[in-house]
Scaffold this motif. Structure first.
Motif, short mmCIF file in Angstrom:
data_model
loop_
_atom_site.label_atom_id
_atom_site.label_comp_id
_atom_site.label_asym_id
_atom_site.label_seq_id
_atom_site.Cartn_x
_atom_site.Cartn_y
_atom_site.Cartn_z
N SER A 332 41.94 33.25 52.12
CA SER A 332 40.63 32.59 52.17
C SER A 332 39.49 33.50 52.64
O SER A 332 38.33 33.12 52.53
N PHE A 333 39.80 34.68 53.14
CA PHE A 333 38.75 35.50 53.74
C PHE A 333 37.90 36.19 52.68
O PHE A 333 38.41 36.73 51.70
N ASP A 334 36.59 36.20 52.92
CA ASP A 334 35.61 36.90 52.10
C ASP A 334 35.62 36.36 50.67
O ASP A 334 35.62 35.16 50.46
N THR A 335 35.62 37.23 49.68
CA THR A 335 35.44 36.81 48.29
C THR A 335 36.58 35.89 47.84
O THR A 335 37.75 36.25 47.95
N PRO A 336 36.26 34.70 47.30
CA PRO A 336 37.33 33.77 46.87
C PRO A 336 38.17 34.35 45.73
O PRO A 336 37.70 35.16 44.92
N THR A 337 39.41 33.91 45.67
CA THR A 337 40.30 34.36 44.60
C THR A 337 39.73 34.02 43.24
O THR A 337 39.89 34.79 42.27
N ASP A 338 39.07 32.87 43.12
CA ASP A 338 38.49 32.47 41.82
C ASP A 338 37.50 33.51 41.31
O ASP A 338 37.40 33.74 40.10
N HIS A 339 36.76 34.14 42.22
CA HIS A 339 35.81 35.18 41.81
C HIS A 339 36.56 36.38 41.22
O HIS A 339 36.14 36.94 40.18
N HIS A 340 37.67 36.77 41.85
CA HIS A 340 38.45 37.89 41.32
C HIS A 340 39.09 37.53 39.98
O HIS A 340 39.16 38.36 39.07
N LEU A 341 39.53 36.28 39.84
CA LEU A 341 40.08 35.85 38.55
C LEU A 341 39.01 35.88 37.46
O LEU A 341 39.29 36.25 36.31
N ALA A 342 37.78 35.49 37.83
CA ALA A 342 36.68 35.55 36.85
C ALA A 342 36.41 36.99 36.43
O ALA A 342 36.11 37.27 35.26
N THR A 343 36.51 37.92 37.38
CA THR A 343 36.34 39.34 37.04
C THR A 343 37.39 39.78 36.03
O THR A 343 37.08 40.46 35.04
N LEU A 344 38.63 39.39 36.27
CA LEU A 344 39.71 39.79 35.36
C LEU A 344 39.58 39.09 34.01
O LEU A 344 39.85 39.69 32.97
N ALA A 345 39.15 37.81 34.03
CA ALA A 345 38.96 37.10 32.77
C ALA A 345 37.85 37.75 31.94
O ALA A 345 37.96 37.88 30.72
N GLY A 346 36.78 38.19 32.63
CA GLY A 346 35.70 38.86 31.92
C GLY A 346 36.16 40.14 31.27
O GLY A 346 35.75 40.46 30.13
N HIS A 347 37.03 40.88 31.96
CA HIS A 347 37.58 42.10 31.36
C HIS A 347 38.48 41.76 30.18
O HIS A 347 38.41 42.40 29.11
#
Length: 360
Positions: A332-347
């Motif tokens: 839960s700390f700092d950037t949410p996992t959903d944000h990282h998943l969105a980064t990977l989905a964008g790639h």
């Protein structure tokens, strides 16, 4: 191509494991956590072992972070080396010998931030910064504040006028959160608005990469606890690990752990290499992959261990819940996992250039 650790890297990890196993047996971890205290004597040991060496590569820091997660080392090492040191290094400052931390989150309850105003030759900070890790142990704090022309980073003494440090509720008692209240508090400018946003982003990514490695260590410890119980606990004349319901659960967790380990160390290498040797998009993608895989591996390993150990694992006396608390904090700390998943989905979904077809 050789992806194995070098002999020196293996020796470093083994030395760290021995040091932390000696200082943090499970009963001491539990005692420190129940008291909500850091190890008062742990910091000098880490410094003598070279854990704070400014020349230490990121992969080596990642190996140390893995062992710190495995042992739940109750020190401010991550806040210092993971977060504060990159900001001080970017400012060209000599690294002080004591623990440090970095404060950039707004107050989670009120949303209040922190602003900076210049008075003649001095800067004054007013406002709040929340979720600050290891603040009580810090000998100096790096604080992000809005100057009116952009974000800047400042160095604040814990004894400065107008600064109060208040504990905040935290699931993980070994990495408690604190709220900084600043009222016209004197501060020293480290990084001006022209570079502070980038330096803060780099420090957060550096710290987040080490947290991915720490999550690997948490997952490994939880898997070890479950494995030991599966071998020792006998039902119907056989160790429970002989039954597929237990064995396959542990095997799945092991696969997730191995994947997270590889991705976390790859992210360490790329973050350490920097934009001179790796494409920025490649670094961003590797970081997101490592964070997602490591967070999931840590939570899964702890929850699998709870299932394997049954009623024993759910008791206060059994140490598993301290690692589970750390896994949930990491998730839960700092950037949410959903944000990282969105980064990977964008790639993944980015249109690719089609290869040219040969002329007929």
């Amino acid at each position: 191509m050789d992806f194995a650790l070098t002999d020196d890297q293996r020796d470093l990890a083994e030395a760290a494991a021995r040091l932390l196993a000696d200082r943090y047996p499970t009963d001491r971890v539990a005692a420190l956590a129940e008291a909500g205290d850091a190890d008062p004597d742990g910091w000098p040991h880490l410094r003598r072992q070279g854990w704070c060496d400014p020349e230490l590569p990121v992969v080596e820091k990642g190996l140390l972070a893995q062992e710190a997660g495995y042992a739940l080392a109750a020190t401010a090492w991550w806040s210092t080396v993971g977060l504060a040191h990159p900001a001080l290094a970017a400012a060209g400052r000599e690294l002080p010998p004591g623990p440090l931390t970095l404060a950039w989150h707004n107050d989670p309850d009120t949303g209040d931030g922190c602003r900076a105003e210049r008075h003649h030759d001095t800067w004054r900070l007013t406002g709040r910064r929340g979720l600050v890790t290891d603040a009580p142990a810090a000998t100096a704090l790096v604080v992000a504040a809005d100057t009116g022309t952009g974000l800047a980073l400042f160095l604040v003494s814990p004894a400065a006028d107008g600064l109060t440090v208040a504990p905040q509720p935290a699931l993980d008692r070994l990495r408690g959160a604190a709220l900084l209240r600043l009222a016209d508090t004197p501060a020293e400018l480290l990084i001006g608005p022209e570079h502070a946003e980038r330096v803060l982003a780099d420090a957060r990514r550096h710290g987040g990469t080490l947290l991915a490695c720490e999550a690997v260590g948490v997952a490994r410890r939880a898997l070890d606890l479950a494995r030991r119980h599966a071998l020792d606990r006998v039902q119907f004349g056989r160790p429970i690990g002989a039954y597929q319901a237990v064995a396959h659960r542990l095997a799945d967790g092991y696969v997730a752990l191995e994947l997270a380990t590889s991705l976390a160390l790859r992210a360490c290498w790329l973050v350490g290499a920097g934009p001179d040797d790796a494409a920025p998009d490649e670094i961003t993608q590797a970081y997101a992959e490592a964070v997602v895989a490591a967070r999931r591996a840590a939570v899964r390993a702890c929850e699998d261990a709870l299932q394997v150990t049954g009623g024993l694992g759910a008791t206060w006396e059994y140490p598993l819940h301290w690692w589970y608390r750390r896994a949930l904090w990491l998730d839960s700390f700092d950037t949410p996992t959903d944000h990282h998943l969105a980064t990977l989905a964008g790639h993944l979904l980015q249109p690719r250039a089609q290869p040219a077809r040969p002329a007929a």
